[in-house]
Design a protein around this motif. Structure first.
Motif, PDB file in Angstrom:
ATOM      1  N   PHE A 118       0.862  -1.179   0.000  1.00  5.03           N
ATOM      2  CA  PHE A 118       0.000   0.000   0.000  1.00  5.03           C
ATOM      3  C   PHE A 118       0.904   1.236   0.000  1.00  5.03           C
ATOM      4  N   SER A 119       0.344   2.366   0.304  1.00  8.01           N
ATOM      5  CA  SER A 119       1.126   3.593   0.405  1.00  8.01           C
ATOM      6  C   SER A 119       1.991   3.537   1.674  1.00  8.01           C
ATOM      7  N   ALA A 120       3.241   3.882   1.563  1.00  8.82           N
ATOM      8  CA  ALA A 120       4.158   3.848   2.712  1.00  8.82           C
ATOM      9  C   ALA A 120       3.609   4.694   3.851  1.00  8.82           C
ATOM     10  N   GLY A 121       3.616   4.125   5.054  1.00  8.73           N
ATOM     11  CA  GLY A 121       3.149   4.859   6.227  1.00  8.73           C
ATOM     12  C   GLY A 121       1.639   4.925   6.371  1.00  8.73           C
ATOM     13  N   ALA A 122       0.905   4.220   5.516  1.00  9.90           N
ATOM     14  CA  ALA A 122      -0.560   4.284   5.568  1.00  9.90           C
ATOM     15  C   ALA A 122      -1.108   3.745   6.891  1.00  9.90           C
ATOM     16  N   ALA A 123      -0.441   2.757   7.469  1.00  8.17           N
ATOM     17  CA  ALA A 123      -0.826   2.211   8.764  1.00  8.17           C
ATOM     18  C   ALA A 123       0.438   1.981   9.577  1.00  8.17           C
ATOM     19  N   VAL A 124       0.394   2.405  10.837  1.00 13.21           N
ATOM     20  CA  VAL A 124       1.549   2.286  11.716  1.00 13.21           C
ATOM     21  C   VAL A 124       1.162   1.387  12.883  1.00 13.21           C
ATOM     22  N   PRO A 125       1.833   0.246  13.060  1.00 14.42           N
ATOM     23  CA  PRO A 125       1.476  -0.693  14.125  1.00 14.42           C
ATOM     24  C   PRO A 125       1.464  -0.038  15.511  1.00 14.42           C
ATOM     25  N   GLY A 126       0.448  -0.401  16.316  1.00 12.87           N
ATOM     26  CA  GLY A 126       0.381   0.038  17.701  1.00 12.87           C
ATOM     27  C   GLY A 126       0.093   1.505  17.919  1.00 12.87           C
ATOM     28  N   SER A 127      -0.339   2.246  16.893  1.00 11.01           N
ATOM     29  CA  SER A 127      -0.497   3.688  17.067  1.00 11.01           C
ATOM     30  C   SER A 127      -1.947   4.154  17.163  1.00 11.01           C
ATOM     31  N   ASN A 128      -2.917   3.272  16.951  1.00 12.39           N
ATOM     32  CA  ASN A 128      -4.318   3.678  16.951  1.00 12.39           C
ATOM     33  C   ASN A 128      -4.910   3.551  18.350  1.00 12.39           C
ATOM     34  N   ARG A 129      -5.464   4.627  18.866  1.00 17.54           N
ATOM     35  CA  ARG A 129      -6.115   4.604  20.170  1.00 17.54           C
ATOM     36  C   ARG A 129      -7.574   5.059  20.050  1.00 17.54           C
ATOM     37  N   THR A 130      -8.170   4.881  18.861  1.00 16.67           N
ATOM     38  CA  THR A 130      -9.548   5.330  18.679  1.00 16.67           C
ATOM     39  C   THR A 130     -10.516   4.213  18.330  1.00 16.67           C
ATOM     40  N   ALA A 131     -10.042   3.134  17.751  1.00 14.75           N
ATOM     41  CA  ALA A 131     -10.927   2.041  17.324  1.00 14.75           C
ATOM     42  C   ALA A 131     -11.094   1.022  18.449  1.00 14.75           C
ATOM     43  N   ILE A 132     -12.245   0.341  18.451  1.00 15.02           N
ATOM     44  CA  ILE A 132     -12.512  -0.743  19.392  1.00 15.02           C
ATOM     45  C   ILE A 132     -12.937  -1.957  18.572  1.00 15.02           C
ATOM     46  N   LEU A 133     -12.247  -3.077  18.760  1.00 17.07           N
ATOM     47  CA  LEU A 133     -12.635  -4.334  18.119  1.00 17.07           C
ATOM     48  C   LEU A 133     -13.661  -4.986  19.037  1.00 17.07           C
ATOM     49  N   GLU A 134     -14.855  -5.275  18.504  1.00 13.31           N
ATOM     50  CA  GLU A 134     -15.941  -5.758  19.358  1.00 13.31           C
ATOM     51  C   GLU A 134     -16.361  -7.167  18.970  1.00 13.31           C
ATOM     52  N   PHE A 135     -16.510  -8.009  20.002  1.00 11.98           N
ATOM     53  CA  PHE A 135     -16.898  -9.401  19.838  1.00 11.98           C
ATOM     54  C   PHE A 135     -18.107  -9.699  20.707  1.00 11.98           C
ATOM     55  N   LEU A 136     -19.133 -10.257  20.105  1.00 10.83           N
ATOM     56  CA  LEU A 136     -20.319 -10.714  20.822  1.00 10.83           C
ATOM     57  C   LEU A 136     -19.977 -12.049  21.471  1.00 10.83           C
TER      58      LEU A 136
ATOM     59  N   ASP B 252      -5.181  -5.704  23.590  1.00 15.36           N
ATOM     60  CA  ASP B 252      -4.405  -6.816  23.048  1.00 15.36           C
ATOM     61  C   ASP B 252      -2.919  -6.483  23.211  1.00 15.36           C
ATOM     62  N   PRO B 253      -2.011  -7.381  22.850  1.00 14.28           N
ATOM     63  CA  PRO B 253      -0.582  -7.117  23.046  1.00 14.28           C
ATOM     64  C   PRO B 253      -0.040  -5.885  22.316  1.00 14.28           C
ATOM     65  N   ASP B 254      -0.718  -5.416  21.277  1.00 14.89           N
ATOM     66  CA  ASP B 254      -0.296  -4.199  20.571  1.00 14.89           C
ATOM     67  C   ASP B 254      -0.956  -2.944  21.128  1.00 14.89           C
ATOM     68  N   GLY B 255      -1.821  -3.085  22.124  1.00 14.37           N
ATOM     69  CA  GLY B 255      -2.491  -1.934  22.718  1.00 14.37           C
ATOM     70  C   GLY B 255      -3.842  -1.613  22.114  1.00 14.37           C
ATOM     71  N   ASN B 256      -4.302  -2.405  21.134  1.00 17.13           N
ATOM     72  CA  ASN B 256      -5.620  -2.178  20.548  1.00 17.13           C
ATOM     73  C   ASN B 256      -6.698  -2.487  21.579  1.00 17.13           C
ATOM     74  N   LEU B 257      -7.730  -1.674  21.617  1.00 18.28           N
ATOM     75  CA  LEU B 257      -8.821  -1.850  22.566  1.00 18.28           C
ATOM     76  C   LEU B 257      -9.812  -2.888  22.032  1.00 18.28           C
ATOM     77  N   VAL B 258     -10.182  -3.842  22.893  1.00 22.24           N
ATOM     78  CA  VAL B 258     -11.086  -4.924  22.527  1.00 22.24           C
ATOM     79  C   VAL B 258     -12.249  -4.914  23.502  1.00 22.24           C
ATOM     80  N   ASN B 259     -13.457  -5.099  22.973  1.00 18.07           N
ATOM     81  CA  ASN B 259     -14.673  -5.163  23.777  1.00 18.07           C
ATOM     82  C   ASN B 259     -15.331  -6.517  23.562  1.00 18.07           C
ATOM     83  N   PHE B 260     -15.449  -7.299  24.611  1.00 18.33           N
ATOM     84  CA  PHE B 260     -16.294  -8.493  24.597  1.00 18.33           C
ATOM     85  C   PHE B 260     -17.599  -8.062  25.247  1.00 18.33           C
ATOM     86  N   PHE B 261     -18.725  -8.298  24.575  1.00 18.18           N
ATOM     87  CA  PHE B 261     -19.997  -7.835  25.134  1.00 18.18           C
ATOM     88  C   PHE B 261     -21.093  -8.872  24.966  1.00 18.18           C
TER      89      PHE B 261
END
Length: 131
Positions: free
Chosen positions: A56-74, A110-119
């Motif tokens: 993809f475009s260089a720098g388009a995604a940077v590991p461990g830098s997002n603090r706005t998204a939540i991965l949600e699992f029912l 998660d180990p990269d700091g991504n926020l996860v919601n089990f609900f």
């Protein structure tokens, strides 16, 4: 249009895939050496190595830098999942709590700091939103 997946980019794909296998009980598919997927009934969680960003475009995604998204699992039982994840998740952000919109939620990182919601939906209105 159909929303089909969320992709997380990581510097350590083996570690993150192993974490999600243990956290979700799902087995990852590996279509490529640096790309894995957890296919669910409604969406797929994809995990890509940072090296895949060269496609993809260089720098388009940077590991461990997002603090706005939540991965949600029912899940069937948030409280039972909390007991299981207490020693697995690097950080519990919020113990199981019933939210004003009717879901009982557990937030962790998660180990990269991504926020996860089990609900688990607890009210009829919350269950109806998922129908």
């Amino acid at each position: 249009m159909q929303f089909v997946s969320v992709r997380v980019i990581t510097d350590d794909i083996a570690r993150l895939v192993e974490f999600y296998e243990r956290a979700t009980g799902l087995q990852a598919r590996w279509p490529a050496e640096r790309f894995a997927e957890f296919a669910g009934a409604s969406c797929t969680l994809a995990i890509g190595s940072a090296e895949t960003m060269a496609l993809f475009s260089a720098g388009a995604a940077v590991p461990g830098s997002n603090r706005t998204a939540i991965l949600e699992f029912l899940v069937d039982d948030v409280d039972r999942e909390y007991e299981r994840l207490a020693s697995l998740a690097p950080e519990i952000v919020q113990k199981p709590t019933t939210m004003p919109w009717g879901n009982r939620s557990l937030l962790f990182r998660d180990p990269d700091g991504n926020l996860v919601n089990f609900f688990t939906p607890r009210t009829e209105a919350a269950r109806a939103r998922l129908a």
